[in-house]
Design an enzyme around this catalytic site. Structure first.
Site, PDB file in Angstrom:
ATOM      1  N   HIS A 173      -0.829 -41.929  80.663  1.00 27.60           N
ATOM      2  CA  HIS A 173       0.318 -41.020  80.792  1.00 27.60           C
ATOM      3  C   HIS A 173       1.023 -40.832  79.457  1.00 27.60           C
ATOM      4  CE1 HIS A 173       0.670 -41.792  85.390  1.00 27.60           C
ATOM      5  NE2 HIS A 173       0.008 -40.679  85.158  1.00 27.60           N
ATOM      6  N   HIS A 198      -6.076 -34.940  82.216  1.00 30.22           N
ATOM      7  CA  HIS A 198      -5.548 -36.213  82.691  1.00 30.22           C
ATOM      8  C   HIS A 198      -6.602 -37.342  82.661  1.00 30.22           C
ATOM      9  CE1 HIS A 198      -3.468 -39.110  85.186  1.00 30.22           C
ATOM     10  NE2 HIS A 198      -4.471 -39.084  86.039  1.00 30.22           N
ATOM     11  N   ARG A 216      11.165 -28.134 107.306  1.00 29.37           N
ATOM     12  CA  ARG A 216      11.156 -29.613 107.276  1.00 29.37           C
ATOM     13  C   ARG A 216       9.782 -30.213 107.545  1.00 29.37           C
ATOM     14  NH1 ARG A 216      15.757 -28.245 109.669  1.00 29.37           N
ATOM     15  NH2 ARG A 216      17.560 -28.486 108.294  1.00 29.37           N
ATOM     16  N   LYS A 251      -9.703 -45.186  97.682  1.00 29.42           N
ATOM     17  CA  LYS A 251      -8.326 -44.674  97.662  1.00 29.42           C
ATOM     18  C   LYS A 251      -7.733 -44.677  99.074  1.00 29.42           C
ATOM     19  CE  LYS A 251      -4.813 -41.782  96.072  1.00 29.42           C
ATOM     20  NZ  LYS A 251      -4.278 -40.828  95.137  1.00 29.42           N
ATOM     21  N   GLU A 254       3.442 -46.883  97.889  1.00 29.36           N
ATOM     22  CA  GLU A 254       3.290 -47.455  96.547  1.00 29.36           C
ATOM     23  C   GLU A 254       4.314 -48.528  96.227  1.00 29.36           C
ATOM     24  OE1 GLU A 254       2.321 -44.534  93.620  1.00 29.36           O
ATOM     25  OE2 GLU A 254       2.456 -45.948  91.991  1.00 29.36           O
ATOM     26  N   LYS A 282       0.772 -37.837  98.540  1.00 23.88           N
ATOM     27  CA  LYS A 282       1.768 -37.500  97.511  1.00 23.88           C
ATOM     28  C   LYS A 282       1.656 -36.014  97.200  1.00 23.88           C
ATOM     29  CE  LYS A 282       1.965 -41.627  94.609  1.00 23.88           C
ATOM     30  NZ  LYS A 282       1.882 -41.997  93.194  1.00 23.88           N
ATOM     31  N   ARG A 337      -0.984 -50.291  95.988  1.00 22.91           N
ATOM     32  CA  ARG A 337      -1.327 -48.964  95.481  1.00 22.91           C
ATOM     33  C   ARG A 337      -1.230 -48.899  93.957  1.00 22.91           C
ATOM     34  NH1 ARG A 337       0.232 -43.350  98.665  1.00 22.91           N
ATOM     35  NH2 ARG A 337      -0.624 -41.907  97.153  1.00 22.91           N
ATOM     36  N   ASN A 349      -3.155 -47.436  89.327  1.00 24.32           N
ATOM     37  CA  ASN A 349      -2.597 -47.053  88.029  1.00 24.32           C
ATOM     38  C   ASN A 349      -3.364 -47.661  86.859  1.00 24.32           C
ATOM     39  OD1 ASN A 349      -0.576 -45.405  88.972  1.00 24.32           O
ATOM     40  ND2 ASN A 349       0.823 -47.115  89.321  1.00 24.32           N
ATOM     41  N   HIS A 386      -3.527 -45.938  83.566  1.00 21.16           N
ATOM     42  CA  HIS A 386      -2.563 -44.837  83.605  1.00 21.16           C
ATOM     43  C   HIS A 386      -1.317 -45.062  82.758  1.00 21.16           C
ATOM     44  CE1 HIS A 386      -5.224 -43.260  86.579  1.00 21.16           C
ATOM     45  NE2 HIS A 386      -4.462 -42.208  86.810  1.00 21.16           N
ATOM     46  N   GLU A 444     -11.851 -40.762  86.693  1.00 18.74           N
ATOM     47  CA  GLU A 444     -11.119 -41.416  87.798  1.00 18.74           C
ATOM     48  C   GLU A 444     -12.102 -42.180  88.692  1.00 18.74           C
ATOM     49  OE1 GLU A 444      -7.880 -41.695  88.266  1.00 18.74           O
ATOM     50  OE2 GLU A 444      -6.928 -39.981  87.266  1.00 18.74           O
TER      51      GLU A 444
END
Ligand SMILES: NC(=O)c1ccc[n+]([C@@H]2O[C@H](COP(=O)([O-])OP(=O)(O)OC[C@H]3O[C@@H](n4cnc5c(N)ncnc54)[C@H](O)[C@@H]3O)[C@@H](O)[C@H]2O)c1
Ligand SMILES: [Zn+2]
Length: 360
Positions: A249, A262, A118, A224, A234, A140, A238, A242, A245, A182
């Site tokens: 994506h 990416h 956990r 960031k 998010e 993340k 946040r 994007n 993106h 980025e």
């Protein structure tokens, strides 16, 4: 030179990003200072370990767990291999898992750390530019499912992020450039100074001069870190990260994650977002041109001429960013500022996609 320290005070944990050329040597004292439990495991890939494993083991005694690191290995079966190594070694709650690799290793091993018993302590030591400026910060972690990217995951903030720009010396040029887009994104959303610096010092950046790399990485991490501290999960701010993106994506998905790195897809995505903004009068033509020039100056991108605007629209509207049928879109309003809108029409998007070079 003393390392740079960036504080990331998220609600669930406060930690530091420590950046410095050659800082890997100080890994052990840095982890002690961060309160990372003493039983330490490192997850890396054979590629990264072969190049930098010696420097790592000189700095710190940790038990290495090596797993492959292509995007196709960012899946539960690889996480399972990490669990297996941890269980066999009797790793307990008083253990720290260190990730030493690019975003794939950071995400998948970070997810192992988030879920094993956990949750055990996690430290990221990112080795790609993308991981140093982006994926290692913000908590993340996760893996892909055969039905979609990044569908399984958690938020698990690290105890520390240790960034040594020296490891980037071995990064293939294309990977390096992919990370750089980025950094351009951070300039575009939040920092005109960073944007100008990439343009002005691109030859020193490509020569991977430590002082210049340290400066642009630190500024990216500040941006960031600031955004995730204000919006850990998010829900609002946040989302500005994007920028580029939504279309990015879609490009990756349509080309099945094979043609584009990416960051390269995000580069096109930023051009789309800038075009939409110009067409609405939200961004000046001059700023859009500065973005296009900077992207062009960083090198060639894979072709998009065979991807249709119809394919793009279909995938964009399937995205997570569609809330109640409305596509949330991050627009640039000037270099260094953005606005989030939810009223971009299909017609507008289609026109912008065409102007950027997608097939009508
Ligand atoms: N968690 C987040 O917030 C977040 C944010 C952005 C991206 N990501 C994820 O990050 C992943 C992409 O990460 P990436 O671009 O770092 O790719 P990657 O981890 O696949 O690394 C790219 C390649 O570089 C090699 N490599 C790594 N370090 C090296 C070094 N120092 N020298 C030479 N080669 C080296 C790796 O072996 C790999 O082949 C994606 O899965 C993406 O979803 C996560
Ligand atoms: Zn990205």
């Amino acid at each position: 030179m003393d390392p740079l320290r960036i504080d990331v005070p998220t609600p669930s944990r406060r930690y530091e990003i420590v950046i410095g050329d050659g800082i890997l040597e100080q890994l052990a004292p840095l982890l002690d200072a961060a309160g990372a439990p003493k039983r330490r495991f490192v997850v890396s890939s054979p590629t990264v370990w072969k190049l930098h494993g010696d420097r790592f083991t000189e700095a710190l005694t940790a038990e290495p767990i090596l797993v492959p690191d292509g995007e196709r290995y960012k899946q539960l079966s690889t996480v399972s291999r990490v669990y297996e190594a941890l269980i066999r070694a009797n790793a307990d709650r008083a253990s720290t898992l260190i990730t030493f690799g690019g975003g794939v290793i950071g995400d998948l091993a970070g997810f192992a750390a988030a879920s094993y018993l956990r949750g055990i302590a996690l430290v990221h030591v990112p080795t790609t530019l993308l991981a140093q400026v982006d994926s290692a910060i913000g908590g993340k972690v996760g893996v892909n499912h055969t039905l979609g990217k990044n569908l399984i995951g958690a938020f698990h903030q690290p105890h520390a992020v240790v960034v040594d720009p020296a490891v980037l010396a071995t990064l293939p040029r294309r990977e390096f450039r992919a990370g750089l887009y980025e950094v351009v994104k951070y300039g575009m959303t939040s920092s005109p100074g960073l944007f100008e610096r990439i343009a002005r010092e691109s030859s020193a950046i490509f020569a991977r001069q430590p002082d210049v790399l340290t400066a642009i990485i630190a500024e990216s991490c500040r941006i960031k870190g600031g955004v995730v501290a204000a919006d850990e999960r998010e829900s609002g701010l946040r989302r500005i990260l994007n920028f580029g993106h939504t279309a990015g994506h879609a490009i990756e998905a349509i080309t099945k994650y094979r043609r584009f790195r990416h960051g390269e897809a995000v580069a096109f995505g930023m051009l789309v977002a800038a075009d939409v903004a110009v067409a609405r009068g939200a961004l000046s033509g001059r700023d859009r041109q500065a973005l296009a020039d900077l992207i062009t100056s960083l090198g060639p991108l894979p072709p998009i001429g065979d991807i249709t605007t119809g394919q793009m629209l279909e995938v964009m509207y399937r995205d997570k960013k569609v809330i109640e049928g409305k596509l949330h879109f991050v627009l640039a309003t000037t270099i260094g500022a953005t606005a989030i809108v939810d009223d971009v029409t299909r017609k507008e998007l289609k026109a912008s996609l065409k102007r950027v070079g997608f097939k009508a």
